[in-house]
Scaffold this motif. Sequence first.
Motif, short mmCIF file in Angstrom:
data_model
loop_
_atom_site.label_atom_id
_atom_site.label_comp_id
_atom_site.label_asym_id
_atom_site.label_seq_id
_atom_site.Cartn_x
_atom_site.Cartn_y
_atom_site.Cartn_z
N GLU A 55 0.73 -1.09 0.06
CA GLU A 55 0.09 0.12 -0.12
C GLU A 55 0.83 1.26 -0.15
O GLU A 55 0.67 2.33 -0.70
CB GLU A 55 -0.88 0.08 1.13
N VAL A 56 1.85 1.11 0.81
CA VAL A 56 2.59 2.41 0.92
C VAL A 56 3.62 2.70 -0.36
O VAL A 56 3.65 3.74 -1.09
CB VAL A 56 3.90 2.32 1.89
N VAL A 57 3.86 1.66 -1.25
CA VAL A 57 4.47 1.50 -2.38
C VAL A 57 3.76 2.16 -3.61
O VAL A 57 3.81 3.10 -4.37
CB VAL A 57 5.01 0.13 -3.00
N GLU A 58 2.06 1.65 -3.37
CA GLU A 58 1.37 2.27 -4.42
C GLU A 58 1.11 3.81 -3.99
O GLU A 58 0.98 4.51 -4.96
CB GLU A 58 -0.15 1.58 -4.07
N LEU A 59 0.83 4.30 -2.82
CA LEU A 59 0.72 5.65 -2.55
C LEU A 59 2.04 6.43 -2.89
O LEU A 59 1.97 7.60 -3.69
CB LEU A 59 0.69 5.88 -1.07
N ILE A 60 3.15 6.03 -2.90
CA ILE A 60 4.24 6.70 -3.51
C ILE A 60 4.26 6.83 -5.03
O ILE A 60 4.61 7.56 -5.62
CB ILE A 60 5.80 6.12 -3.06
#
Length: 305
Positions: A55-60
């Motif tokens: 999820e964090v990767v996707e937000l980045i």
Amino acid sequence: MTIRFDGQVAIVTGAGNGLGRSHALALAARGAKVVVNDLGGARDGSGASSAAAAEVVELIKQGGGDAIAHGANVANFAEVEDMVGQAMAKWGRVDILINNAGILRDKSFAKMSLDDFKLVMDVHLMGSVNCCKAVWDIMREQNYGRIVMTTSSSGMYGNFGQSNYGAAKMAVLGLMNTLVLEGAKNNIRVNALAPTAGTRMTEDIMPEEFMGLLTPEAVTAGALLLCHNDAPTRQILCAGAGGYASARLVETDGIFLSAEEQTPESVAAQWQAVNDISTQQELESGMKQSEKFLSKAMAKLKSKI
């Protein structure tokens, strides 16, 4: 001065939630390519899931940044090596390491099992050691590196029920102090962050009415200061609820006793002088303590000649 990380590669451990997530998102927003590491376990270290890191990767990526997720257990050196290897294969360098991953197994020392003590030490201390070791030669060869340890007031000052956590968090400061000395010639700067934040690690420790003040973003402001190009080195930065302070280990100048005077009674008689804080100072290395005491002894010998 605007702090940016354009062209730099950062590894943030425990970056799926809480502080690590905040650090990773902020680094990416300021130009860094980020390895979002998270085993995805529960607060006590049990279980595993890749969802939080993904999820964090996707937000980045939605923000125009570049990131990859990796589920390495930081207590497993082979998995950490694989994580660093993937970062090198994709981007060719590692500039920043934030050792943030951690777990809690709180109990009073009398009730704590040695397995719970060792597990917390493995994740916090050996996890930091493993990650530092995996990037150390890379940083030496590129003559650049910024490493942030995550320490705690529980280690520096103690906290009931956290003997394992406190021991580990104090130990990473010992690691920091030596890596500062060994990394200096290769422009590797090593600092420590002592955070107070409202995360799942502290949700049943901090009063609920304070949780809104203890934002991860307030701590991240300090973390980014400690890992940018002009970062200090050997700093312990305490951060929480918008407050920022530095902590340091200091030693008083102390006293000298001749061989005939070296008894517990003599030390007790000068206890006030031993503890005279007006003379305290930071020491640059462990050797400086030896130099101080030997200089006192030599001065006494010379005075007798």
